[in-house]
Design an enzyme around this catalytic site. Structure first.
Site, mmCIF file in Angstrom:
data_model
loop_
_atom_site.group_PDB
_atom_site.id
_atom_site.type_symbol
_atom_site.label_atom_id
_atom_site.label_comp_id
_atom_site.label_asym_id
_atom_site.label_seq_id
_atom_site.Cartn_x
_atom_site.Cartn_y
_atom_site.Cartn_z
ATOM 1 N N HIS A 16 -10.326 -4.527 7.038
ATOM 2 C CA HIS A 16 -9.547 -5.337 5.850
ATOM 3 C C HIS A 16 -8.369 -4.910 5.129
ATOM 4 C CE1 HIS A 16 -13.562 -7.306 4.898
ATOM 5 N NE2 HIS A 16 -13.330 -7.617 6.030
ATOM 6 N N ASP B 231 -11.635 -6.707 13.172
ATOM 7 C CA ASP B 231 -13.056 -7.042 12.064
ATOM 8 C C ASP B 231 -12.706 -8.868 12.391
ATOM 9 O OD1 ASP B 231 -15.182 -8.348 11.019
ATOM 10 O OD2 ASP B 231 -14.157 -7.037 8.633
ATOM 11 N N HIS C 16 -17.706 -13.459 13.933
ATOM 12 C CA HIS C 16 -16.638 -14.406 13.333
ATOM 13 C C HIS C 16 -14.990 -14.274 13.701
ATOM 14 C CE1 HIS C 16 -14.788 -11.526 10.522
ATOM 15 N NE2 HIS C 16 -16.340 -10.537 10.572
ATOM 16 N N ASP D 83 -20.818 -6.980 15.502
ATOM 17 C CA ASP D 83 -19.703 -6.972 13.939
ATOM 18 C C ASP D 83 -19.802 -5.741 13.279
ATOM 19 O OD1 ASP D 83 -17.598 -7.915 12.337
ATOM 20 O OD2 ASP D 83 -19.064 -8.650 11.209
ATOM 21 N N ASP E 269 -12.843 -15.229 11.420
ATOM 22 C CA ASP E 269 -11.867 -15.351 10.473
ATOM 23 C C ASP E 269 -11.584 -14.086 9.726
ATOM 24 O OD1 ASP E 269 -14.749 -14.924 9.255
ATOM 25 O OD2 ASP E 269 -13.728 -15.677 7.238
ATOM 26 N N GLU F 88 -16.849 -15.286 7.306
ATOM 27 C CA GLU F 88 -18.419 -15.006 6.740
ATOM 28 C C GLU F 88 -17.733 -13.712 6.203
ATOM 29 O OE1 GLU F 88 -19.483 -10.864 7.746
ATOM 30 O OE2 GLU F 88 -17.710 -10.977 8.134
ATOM 31 N N GLU F 89 -15.584 -13.958 6.196
ATOM 32 C CA GLU F 89 -15.367 -13.024 5.290
ATOM 33 C C GLU F 89 -14.724 -13.371 3.725
ATOM 34 O OE1 GLU F 89 -14.922 -9.735 5.816
ATOM 35 O OE2 GLU F 89 -14.009 -10.173 8.043
#
Ligand SMILES: [Zn+2]
Length: 417
Positions: A388, A148, A85, A205, A87, A182-183
């Site tokens: 994150h 990520d 992903h 991922d 994002d 995705e997040e």
């Protein structure tokens, strides 16, 4: 015998190019992609794929990137897709990412240069102990890094370049898919599986080098709406039933020692309030419910109902309702039906010189939803850590191992076909 491959890794250079592009997604936005800026990375990736010679590479209106690496074998091989992903998490800013490389890491704390209060400590990040001598990429401490999942993107891109540069390496048709959002749980909302045309997929991922995950949480969202009884506060005695106080009482009665994110690990699920809003007359409580089994979800939702009913006994004239929405489901049953998917991935990880570690994800991936949509999709490591957060990091060596894993996996599917 494991074929010897001459890798010329450029995965780190790719990674550094991608992380400086802000691709933060936005759960408040109703559009797809949720933020237009995700297409900035999509455009760059499409251009790079095209310049590799992948003629069909394109970015669609929803922000998805598709491309095909043509087969180099006459054999009939299942079509495999690698997916990551684009994002980054809304939890931490991804604007003006300034990556730094700690070369030949000697151990000890890594103090981030622009904010010395941000320290990556082996005590908090034991995976660092396995990285001695490696090159660790971090931020300057003011943003997340975006490993990520740009580590996964860089790895897939580098593996694609390798396969194109080495046509003597035999593999079937390989599909590349990069998703937005995705997040915020919307990574596959607008994916076109027919156009993709893959039989099996792998998300890149996962966390530590060598890890492969075939299981995710099953996930529901629950919303409780409470209607209280409103009266003028000066004349409320024996009449008023305050919706805010009812909501607070429900939260207060949640289990304190179990069933929450902060008290569970491994295979335990939880019930987790994520939002509360209200006034005298009406209040709303949002929850997420997580467990590895359907039964576990049902039990937690039943517990929530019991708590609410119990609280409501004190408020006889108020009413409530609960709405449960399915978010995603554990992909294990789908993947178990195709044991070769996991076997080949484990073999590929071994050929890359790593010890495979099978585990379950305390969360979801694009793969959990893709699996339930009919495209079985376990999750392979990308090397990302502390995602994150401002302390996010990844090592060059782990990303290179991921590239090798992708290439070996493509080859194994061809060998076994
Ligand atoms: Zn991710």
């Amino acid at each position: 015998m494991i074929p010897a491959l001459a890798f010329k890794h450029t995965v780190t250079e790719r990674f550094l190019r991608y992380v400086v592009i802000d691709t933060q997604s936005d759960p408040e936005s109703a559009t797809c992609p949720s933020t237009e800026k995700q297409k900035d990375l999509g455009r760059l990736l499409t251009a790079e794929l095209k310049s590799m010679g992948l003629a069909d590479a394109h970015l669609d209106e929803y922000g998805y990137v598709y491309a095909t690496i043509p087969a180099t074998t006459p054999k009939k091989v299942p079509v495999i897709c690698f997916c990551s992903h684009m994002d980054t998490s809304p939890d931490c800013t991804g604007k003006n990412v300034k990556p730094q490389i700690v070369k030949n890491y000697h151990g000890g704390d890594i103090v981030l240069p622009a904010d010395p209060s941000q320290v990556i400590r082996p005590a908090d990040h034991p995976a660092l102990n396995g990285q001695i001598g490696n090159d660790i990429i971090t931020t300057d401490g003011t943003t997340l890094l975006g490993a990520d999942n740009k580590a996964g993107i860089a790895e897939i891109m580098d593996a694609a370049q390798f396969l194109i540069d080495n046509p003597q390496v035999k593999h079937g048709t390989i599909k590349i898919l990069f998703t937005p959002d995705e997040e915020i749980g919307r990574g596959v909302d607008k994916v076109d599986l027919k156009k993709l045309g893959a039989d099996f997929a792998y998300t890149m991922d996962g966390e530590s080098a060598g890890s492969i995950e075939d299981e995710t949480f099953s996930a529901d969202g629950a919303t409780i709406t409470i209607k209280g009884v409103s009266t003028h506060p000066g004349f409320a005695k024996g009449k008023m039933e305050h919706a805010i106080k009812i909501a607070a009482a429900i939260v207060e009665r949640l289990p304190k020692d179990t069933c929450s994110p902060e008290t569970t690990e491994g295979r335990e699920g939880f019930l987790h309030p994520i939002g509360i809003s209200g006034a005298l007359e009406q209040a709303t409580l949002g929850f997420i419910v997580r467990d590895f089994t359907e039964q576990g979800l049902r039990e937690k939702e039943a517990l929530l109902v019991r708590i609410v009913k119990d609280v409501m006994k004190d408020y006889p004239r108020s009413t409530w309702r609960m709405e449960v929405k399915e978010q995603y489901r554990n992909m294990k049953a789908v993947i178990d039906a195709h044991p070769e998917m996991l076997d080949y991935a484990i073999e590929a990880i071994r050929r890359a010189g790593l010890e495979p570690v099978r585990s379950a994800i305390r969360g979801g991936t694009d793969g959990s939803r893709l699996s339930l949509m009919g495209l079985p999709c376990p999750n392979i490591f990308a090397g990302e850590h502390a995602f994150h957060s401002r302390l996010e990091w990844v090592s060059r060596q782990d990303m290179e191992k991921a590239v090798q894993t992708i290439v070996h996996l493509a080859m194994i599917w061809e060998e076994r076909a």
